[in-house]
Design a protein around this motif. Structure first.
Motif, PDB file in Angstrom:
ATOM      1  N   CYS A 194      23.370 -41.833  -6.255  1.00  0.00           N
ATOM      2  CA  CYS A 194      23.713 -42.788  -5.191  1.00  0.00           C
ATOM      3  C   CYS A 194      24.803 -43.757  -5.621  1.00  0.00           C
ATOM      4  O   CYS A 194      25.631 -44.167  -4.803  1.00  0.00           O
ATOM      5  CB  CYS A 194      22.485 -43.614  -4.815  1.00  0.00           C
ATOM      6  SG  CYS A 194      21.194 -42.718  -3.968  1.00  0.00           S
ATOM      7  N   THR A 195      24.785 -44.141  -6.886  1.00  0.00           N
ATOM      8  CA  THR A 195      25.644 -45.234  -7.336  1.00  0.00           C
ATOM      9  C   THR A 195      26.620 -44.836  -8.430  1.00  0.00           C
ATOM     10  O   THR A 195      27.357 -45.675  -8.930  1.00  0.00           O
ATOM     11  CB  THR A 195      24.773 -46.386  -7.864  1.00  0.00           C
ATOM     12  OG1 THR A 195      23.925 -45.901  -8.922  1.00  0.00           O
ATOM     13  CG2 THR A 195      23.897 -46.959  -6.763  1.00  0.00           C
ATOM     14  N   SER A 196      26.636 -43.576  -8.816  1.00  0.00           N
ATOM     15  CA  SER A 196      27.455 -43.150  -9.944  1.00  0.00           C
ATOM     16  C   SER A 196      28.938 -43.395  -9.690  1.00  0.00           C
ATOM     17  O   SER A 196      29.454 -43.181  -8.606  1.00  0.00           O
ATOM     18  CB  SER A 196      27.224 -41.661 -10.217  1.00  0.00           C
ATOM     19  OG  SER A 196      28.070 -41.212 -11.256  1.00  0.00           O
ATOM     20  N   GLU A 197      29.616 -43.871 -10.717  1.00  0.00           N
ATOM     21  CA  GLU A 197      31.070 -44.034 -10.690  1.00  0.00           C
ATOM     22  C   GLU A 197      31.660 -43.307 -11.890  1.00  0.00           C
ATOM     23  O   GLU A 197      31.334 -43.636 -13.015  1.00  0.00           O
ATOM     24  CB  GLU A 197      31.450 -45.517 -10.763  1.00  0.00           C
ATOM     25  CG  GLU A 197      31.047 -46.323  -9.555  1.00  0.00           C
ATOM     26  CD  GLU A 197      31.859 -45.978  -8.309  1.00  0.00           C
ATOM     27  OE1 GLU A 197      32.854 -45.232  -8.437  1.00  0.00           O
ATOM     28  OE2 GLU A 197      31.486 -46.430  -7.234  1.00  0.00           O
ATOM     29  N   PRO A 198      32.528 -42.315 -11.649  1.00  0.00           N
ATOM     30  CA  PRO A 198      32.937 -41.791 -10.350  1.00  0.00           C
ATOM     31  C   PRO A 198      31.789 -41.014  -9.702  1.00  0.00           C
ATOM     32  O   PRO A 198      30.805 -40.679 -10.375  1.00  0.00           O
ATOM     33  CB  PRO A 198      34.115 -40.869 -10.693  1.00  0.00           C
ATOM     34  CG  PRO A 198      33.815 -40.403 -12.080  1.00  0.00           C
ATOM     35  CD  PRO A 198      33.176 -41.577 -12.764  1.00  0.00           C
ATOM     36  N   PRO A 199      31.889 -40.699  -8.420  1.00  0.00           N
ATOM     37  CA  PRO A 199      30.816 -39.973  -7.737  1.00  0.00           C
ATOM     38  C   PRO A 199      30.548 -38.617  -8.388  1.00  0.00           C
ATOM     39  O   PRO A 199      31.469 -37.964  -8.894  1.00  0.00           O
ATOM     40  CB  PRO A 199      31.369 -39.783  -6.316  1.00  0.00           C
ATOM     41  CG  PRO A 199      32.399 -40.848  -6.157  1.00  0.00           C
ATOM     42  CD  PRO A 199      33.002 -41.032  -7.505  1.00  0.00           C
ATOM     43  N   LEU A 200      29.276 -38.211  -8.377  1.00  0.00           N
ATOM     44  CA  LEU A 200      28.900 -36.905  -8.916  1.00  0.00           C
ATOM     45  C   LEU A 200      29.104 -35.860  -7.825  1.00  0.00           C
ATOM     46  O   LEU A 200      28.514 -35.949  -6.755  1.00  0.00           O
ATOM     47  CB  LEU A 200      27.434 -36.931  -9.354  1.00  0.00           C
ATOM     48  CG  LEU A 200      27.093 -37.946 -10.442  1.00  0.00           C
ATOM     49  CD1 LEU A 200      25.589 -38.022 -10.654  1.00  0.00           C
ATOM     50  CD2 LEU A 200      27.799 -37.604 -11.741  1.00  0.00           C
ATOM     51  N   ARG A 201      29.942 -34.865  -8.125  1.00  0.00           N
ATOM     52  CA  ARG A 201      30.294 -33.891  -7.088  1.00  0.00           C
ATOM     53  C   ARG A 201      29.666 -32.522  -7.308  1.00  0.00           C
ATOM     54  O   ARG A 201      29.766 -31.658  -6.447  1.00  0.00           O
ATOM     55  CB  ARG A 201      31.813 -33.760  -6.999  1.00  0.00           C
ATOM     56  CG  ARG A 201      32.479 -35.023  -6.478  1.00  0.00           C
ATOM     57  CD  ARG A 201      33.947 -34.797  -6.219  1.00  0.00           C
ATOM     58  NE  ARG A 201      34.690 -34.621  -7.459  1.00  0.00           N
ATOM     59  CZ  ARG A 201      35.899 -34.075  -7.537  1.00  0.00           C
ATOM     60  NH1 ARG A 201      36.487 -33.615  -6.443  1.00  0.00           N
ATOM     61  NH2 ARG A 201      36.511 -33.963  -8.692  1.00  0.00           N
ATOM     62  N   THR A 202      29.035 -32.298  -8.457  1.00  0.00           N
ATOM     63  CA  THR A 202      28.427 -30.996  -8.729  1.00  0.00           C
ATOM     64  C   THR A 202      27.017 -31.175  -9.254  1.00  0.00           C
ATOM     65  O   THR A 202      26.676 -32.202  -9.861  1.00  0.00           O
ATOM     66  CB  THR A 202      29.242 -30.203  -9.767  1.00  0.00           C
ATOM     67  OG1 THR A 202      29.157 -30.859 -11.040  1.00  0.00           O
ATOM     68  CG2 THR A 202      30.700 -30.074  -9.344  1.00  0.00           C
ATOM     69  N   VAL A 203      26.194 -30.160  -9.037  1.00  0.00           N
ATOM     70  CA  VAL A 203      24.818 -30.193  -9.536  1.00  0.00           C
ATOM     71  C   VAL A 203      24.809 -30.202 -11.056  1.00  0.00           C
ATOM     72  O   VAL A 203      23.941 -30.812 -11.681  1.00  0.00           O
ATOM     73  CB  VAL A 203      24.034 -28.991  -8.980  1.00  0.00           C
ATOM     74  CG1 VAL A 203      22.624 -28.943  -9.573  1.00  0.00           C
ATOM     75  CG2 VAL A 203      23.948 -29.062  -7.457  1.00  0.00           C
ATOM     76  N   GLN A 204      25.770 -29.544 -11.665  1.00  0.00           N
ATOM     77  CA  GLN A 204      25.852 -29.523 -13.127  1.00  0.00           C
ATOM     78  C   GLN A 204      26.040 -30.931 -13.687  1.00  0.00           C
ATOM     79  O   GLN A 204      25.389 -31.326 -14.660  1.00  0.00           O
ATOM     80  CB  GLN A 204      27.003 -28.630 -13.578  1.00  0.00           C
ATOM     81  CG  GLN A 204      27.100 -28.475 -15.091  1.00  0.00           C
ATOM     82  CD  GLN A 204      28.140 -27.442 -15.500  1.00  0.00           C
ATOM     83  OE1 GLN A 204      28.755 -26.799 -14.659  1.00  0.00           O
ATOM     84  NE2 GLN A 204      28.334 -27.284 -16.791  1.00  0.00           N
ATOM     85  N   LYS A 205      26.909 -31.725 -13.056  1.00  0.00           N
ATOM     86  CA  LYS A 205      27.108 -33.101 -13.507  1.00  0.00           C
ATOM     87  C   LYS A 205      25.876 -33.951 -13.222  1.00  0.00           C
ATOM     88  O   LYS A 205      25.528 -34.841 -14.003  1.00  0.00           O
ATOM     89  CB  LYS A 205      28.344 -33.694 -12.840  1.00  0.00           C
ATOM     90  CG  LYS A 205      29.654 -33.083 -13.318  1.00  0.00           C
ATOM     91  CD  LYS A 205      30.849 -33.756 -12.667  1.00  0.00           C
ATOM     92  CE  LYS A 205      32.150 -33.161 -13.190  1.00  0.00           C
ATOM     93  NZ  LYS A 205      33.339 -33.791 -12.549  1.00  0.00           N
ATOM     94  N   LEU A 206      25.211 -33.675 -12.109  1.00  0.00           N
ATOM     95  CA  LEU A 206      23.984 -34.396 -11.789  1.00  0.00           C
ATOM     96  C   LEU A 206      22.923 -34.140 -12.844  1.00  0.00           C
ATOM     97  O   LEU A 206      22.238 -35.062 -13.303  1.00  0.00           O
ATOM     98  CB  LEU A 206      23.475 -33.964 -10.407  1.00  0.00           C
ATOM     99  CG  LEU A 206      22.167 -34.608  -9.930  1.00  0.00           C
ATOM    100  CD1 LEU A 206      22.330 -36.103  -9.765  1.00  0.00           C
ATOM    101  CD2 LEU A 206      21.710 -33.973  -8.623  1.00  0.00           C
ATOM    102  N   ALA A 207      22.790 -32.887 -13.240  1.00  0.00           N
ATOM    103  CA  ALA A 207      21.821 -32.544 -14.279  1.00  0.00           C
ATOM    104  C   ALA A 207      22.168 -33.223 -15.596  1.00  0.00           C
ATOM    105  O   ALA A 207      21.275 -33.667 -16.334  1.00  0.00           O
ATOM    106  CB  ALA A 207      21.769 -31.030 -14.460  1.00  0.00           C
TER     107      ALA A 207
END
Length: 265
Positions: free
Chosen positions: A140-153
């Motif tokens: 929700c608040t990540s900077e820069p925004p997380l655009r892939t599931v891999q980065k989210l993981a």
């Protein structure tokens, strides 16, 4: 629901004309306004001259309610502009431009309020399996925004396959993908960044996207064009997010399912 602080009667009819579709409480005194703000999505404070007393009230309110978005309407005066450095509010509208700019400013702040509410809900969602809740709160608040599931993981500290397994359990047959949720965050953030005079190209660049990609995401998720997202239909965007995303993640049957989640840890 909105909360309005309008101590001067001459501005009240202008507020009603500018935001005719917004229900809320219009207060002329600060204490009732603060109480009304507790149940509001966002607040509008019309303070033509930023006196020391008004600034102290506003700073105190934001200190006690840092996540509550506020639209400040004040005069475009050099003294007021200097005073603004001492307080952090989400939107500042000049009184001289209130009739034209207030409606979209209210839409942006309400959208921001929903983002923040969702972030807090995900952070505290211990009913979600494994690392899914904290991961979504970070997204929700990540900077820069997380655009892939891999980065989210990666930010969640878990394997991408594990995160997909958590999502599959929660989605339970829904067509909504985890990637779609990340796109929703991008779209909502874009809606709050699009201010009058700022192009969609500039917004997309800040998010690391091509404007056409952002437009395609908007059409796929909400059925709205970017022009509609920036206008009075932004409320439909939030409603669609609540139905498709919040309705899935916060649904009562899932919270009360009582199924064993230890296998996901």
């Amino acid at each position: 629901m909105l909360a309005f602080y309008v101590p001067e009667p001459r501005f009240r009819e202008r507020i009603r004309r500018a935001v005719p579709s917004s229900s809320g409480h219009m207060q002329e005194r600060w204490e009732p306004f603060e109480r009304a703000a507790e149940a509001a999505e966002c607040s509008v404070a019309v303070i033509p001259w930023l006196s020391s007393e008004e600034m102290d009230r506003l700073r105190g309110f934001k200190a006690r309610n840092p996540l509550h978005p506020v639209v400040l309407v004040t005069r475009g005066d050099m003294q007021n502009a200097r005073q603004l450095k001492a307080v952090q509010v989400e939107e500042v509208i000049w009184v001289e431009e209130m009739d034209r700019e207030l409606p979209e400013a209210v839409s942006r702040t309400c959208t921001l309020s929903h983002q923040r509410t969702f972030c807090v809900a995900m952070r505290d969602a211990d009913y979600l399996p494994g690392c899914l809740g904290p991961a979504l709160a970070r997204a929700c608040t990540s900077e820069p925004p997380l655009r892939t599931v891999q980065k989210l993981a990666a930010v969640a500290g878990c394997d991408r396959r594990t995160l997909w397994q958590h999502w599959k359990y929660v989605a339970d047959g829904s067509e909504l993908r985890l990637q779609d949720v990340l796109h929703w965050f991008l779209l909502l953030r874009a809606a709050t960044l699009k201010t009058p005079g700022r192009s969609w190209a500039a917004v997309a660049e800040e998010l690391g996207l091509h404007p056409q990609t952002l437009g395609r995401i908007s059409q796929q998720l909400s059925g709205l064009s970017l022009r509609e997202v920036a206008g009075p239909r932004q409320g439909e965007l939030v409603e669609r997010f609540e139905r498709d995303v919040l309705g899935l993640l916060l649904r009562t049957p899932f919270r009360q399912s009582g199924r064993d989640q230890t296998k996901f840890d």
